[in-house]
Write an enzyme that holds these catalytic residues in place. Structure first.
Site, PDB file in Angstrom:
ATOM      1  CB  VAL A 146      -0.921   0.026   1.239  1.00  0.00           C
ATOM      2  CG1 VAL A 146      -1.796   1.272   1.223  1.00  0.00           C
ATOM      3  CG2 VAL A 146      -1.789  -1.231   1.289  1.00  0.00           C
ATOM      4  CB  CYS A 147       2.010   3.439  -2.670  1.00  0.00           C
ATOM      5  SG  CYS A 147       3.150   2.231  -3.351  1.00  0.00           S
TER       6      CYS A 147
END
Length: 449
Positions: free
Chosen positions: A92-93
């Site tokens: 998850v960026c």
């Protein structure tokens, strides 16, 4: 420091579990508070609408000085990238997680916490997730608009296929061709026999804390899923391949083909199995009653207390057991005077699981009512107190409150009856149409009682 970290994590989890936010859920096993599972339900009017997206959150010993590690687990075993910022690998960026470079002030701070992380992830699930791709603002406009539309289309399809259908099929043990009706074996195999002595900490037993929640929410949103499929069928053809986006790499993609005909068949099959589940509970309940099982004794005691409270009350509501089975109740609700429900008489069936309260009641209106908080099949959308899940009276009170609330705030997460919801929250003329249809259903209830 470690003790303070655990106290902080436990407090944040407790606050989320008590929250009225219908789109977030968290859970952990008592043995490991640092390992948390989180569920985000996709926002309304986005391609993620009412999907079930799960994340694993690992808190380190330096929390809250350092952010936790967050991994998406709804990825079709690493084969589906649901967002430019949510990879097929589960990465998850987000700048607050330190997994993406952000502007000054967007990095992690101890003032943030689990809720802010989940809300930040949820914000990625927008109506146009293509905009999350870095460099979007510099993209070619005409070509980019085509990409946006195609990207949204495949996310909508995979949200249904993977986050909803695949998840529920796994919960329910549904296998084989979706063209065939569910077999008795399929309806039965997903439920552990109530007499089995299962060690819940056994590593071989999957831990699924959101299983019951997703089942109940599926019933809430069933008609919305079908409406999404109906609209999508007008835009894409079965067999049409997904278009790969410029930012999708070899092992970080969302590949596949559209097949909404099959998705509809699978959705309907899940509904049939879920509708059969309370019948199985009723049969199990007979056995539990004969053995004086604790849950049977508890349900019988609560039934007697609620029946007496109705007798002492000035409202004429009443309850009765079906075939003397404490796991099946019939509630008769009488509409409140001087409201649109005045004069109505509605029968409501409450089915209880032998695993109550871990599995919450399955409730259905047997008498049809046109109401924005009651699905077309009679499933009510109501909010029991999360701290009193075992108290059946508060379930009944919450249902009545949902029916009688005169000025409810707009909340798209309660969209369980698309037609009634649209009319209720529409123009003044549409609200009048809604009221007329509600009154007709009230009148029919008196005729059919």
């Amino acid at each position: 420091m470690a003790d303070q970290s655990i106290i902080r994590i436990t407090k944040e989890i407790g606050e989320l579990q008590k929250s009225s936010d219908l789109s977030l859920a968290v859970a952990f096993r008592d043995r490991d508070v640092r390992s948390v599972k989180a569920l985000i339900i996709g926002p309304h009017e986005t391609p993620y609408e009412f999907g079930f997206f799960e994340f694993a959150v690992k808190f380190n010993k330096d929390y809250p000085r350092k952010s936790p590690n967050v991994t998406g687990t709804t990825t079709n075993s690493g084969r589906c990238r649901f967002n430019p910022n949510i990879y097929a690998s589960g990465k998850v960026c987000l700048s607050i997680l330190g997994t993406w470079r952000g502007e000054r002030g967007e990095e992690w701070s101890a003032a943030q916490g689990l809720e802010s992380i989940l809300l930040s992830i949820q914000s990625l699930m927008s109506s146009n997730p293509y905009e999350n791709e870095p460099g979007f603002e510099d993209a070619n406009e005409s070509h980019d608009k085509k990409n946006q539309k195609e990207y949204i289309a495949k996310i909508r399809h995979e949200t249904l296929r993977i986050s909803v259908i695949q998840r529920l099929e796994e919960y329910l043990g549904i296998t084989g061709s979706c063209l065939e009706p569910p077999t008795p074996t399929e309806r039965d195999e997903y439920d552990l026999d109530m007499d089995d002595d299962i060690d819940i900490d056994d590593a071989s037993v999957p831990w699924e804390p959101f299983k019951d929640l997703c089942k109940r929410r599926f019933l809430w949103y069933y008609d919305s899923y079908l409406e999404t499929i109906k609209k999508a069928k007008e835009e894409v053809k079965d067999g049409q391949p997904f278009v790969r986006m410029p930012f999708e790499g070899t092992s970080n993609t969302m590949d596949g083909k559209f097949n909404y005909t099959e998705l509809e068949q699978r959705i309907r099959r899940i509904k049939a199995v879920l509708d059969a589940e309370p019948e199985k509970w009723a049969v199990e309940g007979v056995s539990a009653r004969m053995k004086d099982a604790t849950v049977s004794v508890n349900l019988t005691r609560q039934y007697e207390q609620i029946r007496e409270s109705f007798k002492r009350s000035d409202v004429p509501h009443s309850i009765e057991l079906v075939n003397e089975n404490p796991f099946v109740w019939n509630l008769t609700y009488f509409g409140r005077p001087m409201t649109n429900l005045d004069g109505g008489m509605f029968r409501i069936k409450l089915n209880f699981s032998p695993r109550f309260p871990e599995e919450q009641p399955r409730i259905k209106f047997l008498t049809s009512m046109f109401h924005h908080r009651i699905a077309a099949d009679g499933t009510p959308c109501y909010f029991p107190n999360p701290n009193r899940r075992e108290d059946i009276k508060q379930h009944i009170d919450a249902i009545i409150e949902a029916l009688e609330e005169e000025q409810p705030p707009y909340d798209p997460r309660t969209l369980v009856h698309p037609e009634a919801h649209k009319l209720y929250w529409g123009s003044p003329d549409e609200r009048k149409t809604y009221n007329r249809q509600l009154r007709r259903s009230v009148q029919r209830s008196m005729e059919d009682f």
